[in-house]
Design a protein around this motif. Sequence first.
Motif, mmCIF file in Angstrom:
data_model
loop_
_atom_site.group_PDB
_atom_site.id
_atom_site.type_symbol
_atom_site.label_atom_id
_atom_site.label_comp_id
_atom_site.label_asym_id
_atom_site.label_seq_id
_atom_site.Cartn_x
_atom_site.Cartn_y
_atom_site.Cartn_z
ATOM 1 N N VAL A 67 0.848 -1.190 0.000
ATOM 2 C CA VAL A 67 0.000 0.000 0.000
ATOM 3 C C VAL A 67 0.884 1.240 0.000
ATOM 4 C CG1 VAL A 67 -1.904 1.208 1.135
ATOM 5 C CG2 VAL A 67 -1.672 -1.286 1.396
ATOM 6 N N PRO A 68 1.006 1.930 -1.134
ATOM 7 C CA PRO A 68 1.791 3.169 -1.141
ATOM 8 C C PRO A 68 1.127 4.206 -0.236
ATOM 9 C CG PRO A 68 1.345 2.430 -3.379
ATOM 10 C CD PRO A 68 0.482 1.616 -2.461
ATOM 11 N N THR A 69 1.927 4.837 0.613
ATOM 12 C CA THR A 69 1.434 5.882 1.500
ATOM 13 C C THR A 69 2.613 6.716 1.983
ATOM 14 O OG1 THR A 69 0.471 6.334 3.679
ATOM 15 C CG2 THR A 69 1.503 4.186 3.394
ATOM 16 N N PRO A 70 2.415 8.043 2.131
ATOM 17 C CA PRO A 70 3.516 8.874 2.629
ATOM 18 C C PRO A 70 3.953 8.450 4.044
ATOM 19 C CG PRO A 70 1.736 10.221 1.745
ATOM 20 C CD PRO A 70 1.225 8.826 1.803
ATOM 21 N N SER A 71 3.077 7.706 4.730
ATOM 22 C CA SER A 71 3.418 7.306 6.114
ATOM 23 C C SER A 71 3.987 5.890 6.169
ATOM 24 C CB SER A 71 2.162 7.394 6.996
ATOM 25 O OG SER A 71 1.155 6.536 6.456
ATOM 26 N N CYS A 104 -4.003 1.208 -4.518
ATOM 27 C CA CYS A 104 -3.736 2.633 -4.763
ATOM 28 C C CYS A 104 -4.758 3.495 -4.023
ATOM 29 C CB CYS A 104 -3.823 2.942 -6.253
ATOM 30 S SG CYS A 104 -2.619 2.044 -7.253
ATOM 31 N N GLY A 105 -4.290 4.150 -2.969
ATOM 32 C CA GLY A 105 -5.151 5.070 -2.230
ATOM 33 C C GLY A 105 -5.295 6.381 -2.988
ATOM 34 N N ARG A 106 -6.359 7.087 -2.642
ATOM 35 C CA ARG A 106 -6.574 8.449 -3.145
ATOM 36 C C ARG A 106 -7.178 9.262 -2.016
ATOM 37 N NH1 ARG A 106 -4.830 11.152 -7.880
ATOM 38 N NH2 ARG A 106 -3.412 9.532 -8.694
ATOM 39 N N TYR A 107 -7.557 10.524 -2.311
ATOM 40 C CA TYR A 107 -8.157 11.400 -1.292
ATOM 41 C C TYR A 107 -7.196 11.524 -0.101
ATOM 42 C CZ TYR A 107 -12.135 10.008 -4.139
ATOM 43 O OH TYR A 107 -12.954 9.733 -5.205
ATOM 44 N N GLU A 108 -7.711 11.431 1.128
ATOM 45 C CA GLU A 108 -6.842 11.524 2.309
ATOM 46 C C GLU A 108 -6.313 10.147 2.715
ATOM 47 O OE1 GLU A 108 -7.193 15.146 1.728
ATOM 48 O OE2 GLU A 108 -5.937 14.484 3.404
ATOM 49 N N VAL A 167 4.877 14.059 -1.051
ATOM 50 C CA VAL A 167 3.506 13.536 -1.122
ATOM 51 C C VAL A 167 2.950 13.661 -2.543
ATOM 52 C CG1 VAL A 167 1.163 13.712 -0.190
ATOM 53 C CG2 VAL A 167 3.135 14.207 1.279
ATOM 54 N N LEU A 168 2.444 12.541 -3.043
ATOM 55 C CA LEU A 168 1.758 12.551 -4.352
ATOM 56 C C LEU A 168 0.252 12.677 -4.102
ATOM 57 C CD1 LEU A 168 3.819 9.540 -5.769
ATOM 58 C CD2 LEU A 168 4.174 11.952 -6.267
ATOM 59 N N ASN A 169 -0.539 12.641 -5.152
ATOM 60 C CA ASN A 169 -1.992 12.749 -4.968
ATOM 61 C C ASN A 169 -2.665 11.391 -4.806
ATOM 62 O OD1 ASN A 169 -2.174 15.525 -5.012
ATOM 63 N ND2 ASN A 169 -2.201 15.565 -7.253
ATOM 64 N N GLY A 170 -1.860 10.350 -4.985
ATOM 65 C CA GLY A 170 -2.429 9.008 -4.865
ATOM 66 C C GLY A 170 -1.331 7.984 -5.044
ATOM 67 N N GLY A 171 -1.693 6.721 -4.962
ATOM 68 C CA GLY A 171 -0.702 5.655 -4.987
ATOM 69 C C GLY A 171 -0.253 5.201 -6.366
ATOM 70 N N GLU A 172 -0.942 5.612 -7.431
ATOM 71 C CA GLU A 172 -0.681 5.053 -8.772
ATOM 72 C C GLU A 172 0.752 5.284 -9.247
ATOM 73 O OE1 GLU A 172 -3.386 6.728 -7.926
ATOM 74 O OE2 GLU A 172 -5.025 5.343 -8.307
HETATM 75 O O1 LIG Z 1 2.868 10.031 -1.809
HETATM 76 B B1 LIG Z 1 2.272 8.810 -1.895
HETATM 77 O O2 LIG Z 1 3.029 7.676 -2.194
HETATM 78 C C1 LIG Z 1 0.755 8.647 -1.719
HETATM 79 C C2 LIG Z 1 0.206 7.365 -1.717
HETATM 80 C C3 LIG Z 1 -1.165 7.211 -1.554
HETATM 81 C C4 LIG Z 1 -1.958 8.341 -1.388
HETATM 82 C C5 LIG Z 1 -3.348 8.517 -1.198
HETATM 83 C C6 LIG Z 1 -3.565 9.869 -1.116
HETATM 84 N N1 LIG Z 1 -2.398 10.535 -1.223
HETATM 85 C C7 LIG Z 1 -1.388 9.614 -1.398
HETATM 86 C C8 LIG Z 1 -0.010 9.790 -1.564
#
Ligand SMILES: OB(O)c1ccc2cc[nH]c2c1
Length: 234
Positions: free
Chosen positions: A86-90, A112-116, A141-146
């Motif tokens: 799960v891609p995530t900034p955290s 691939c997450g999106r939103y918050e 930080v991106l806008n999503g996981g894609e």
């Molecule tokens: O920066 B990231 O890799 C990332 C990943 C998933 C989400 C979902 C919402 N913002 C995101 C950013």
Amino acid sequence: MRIDVISIFPDYLSALDISLIGRARQDGLLDVRVHDLREYTHDRHRTVDDTPYGGGAGMVMKPEPWAEALEAVAADSPVERPTLLVPTPSGTVFSQPLARELAEHEHLVFACGRYEGIDERVFPWAAERFDVRLVSLGDYVLNGGEVAVLAMVEAVGRLIPGVVGNPESLVEESHEDGLLEYPVYTKPSSWRGHDVPPVLLSGDHGKIAVWRRAQQLERTRQRRPDLLAEEPSA
Ligand SMILES: OB(O)c1ccc2cc[nH]c2c1
């Protein structure tokens, strides 16, 4: 290797149809399946998000569609416990050693997450059936996981035997031995007043190897001193 990617923007993953990964799919080395999360909703608006408990800006991805999508992927997995990335900034930072580890896995699933982000309860629920890894590409930080998934699929896919034409080209790369790679040059030997380092024209492979290692150490010292905190592999 089988790779499943779940996203509300499946077309974002069309880059996996071309080039190295695309050819590996055609050659049967990779089985990549992209799924639209909205196919796992049941309301007229195909809703995948809702407002956050506790308030705050933005929306959170609902757990139900994720659970149904992950159950569908797990149902015909070739393994008992697929790896869910799960891609995530955290998340923990993605790295070449992790790419090498993941290249040994038989079934990778990317969410691939999106939103918050995705409702946090999805991860402990998924951990009953998946080896769940929350992974970050780095401190931004991106806008999503894609985009992160495209990067990870490429980093992992290229390590699978047969995907890269010449496996030798995988050996002397940045991070393969804990150091940045040495500079590379090609013809012409003199270009706009810039010359190729003479040692590379010497034909003395021993000297060339010594020069290249010194370049690796110098570059790493200058650009990534943090890597030198760990002992580079031999
Ligand atoms: O920066 B990231 O890799 C990332 C990943 C998933 C989400 C979902 C919402 N913002 C995101 C950013």
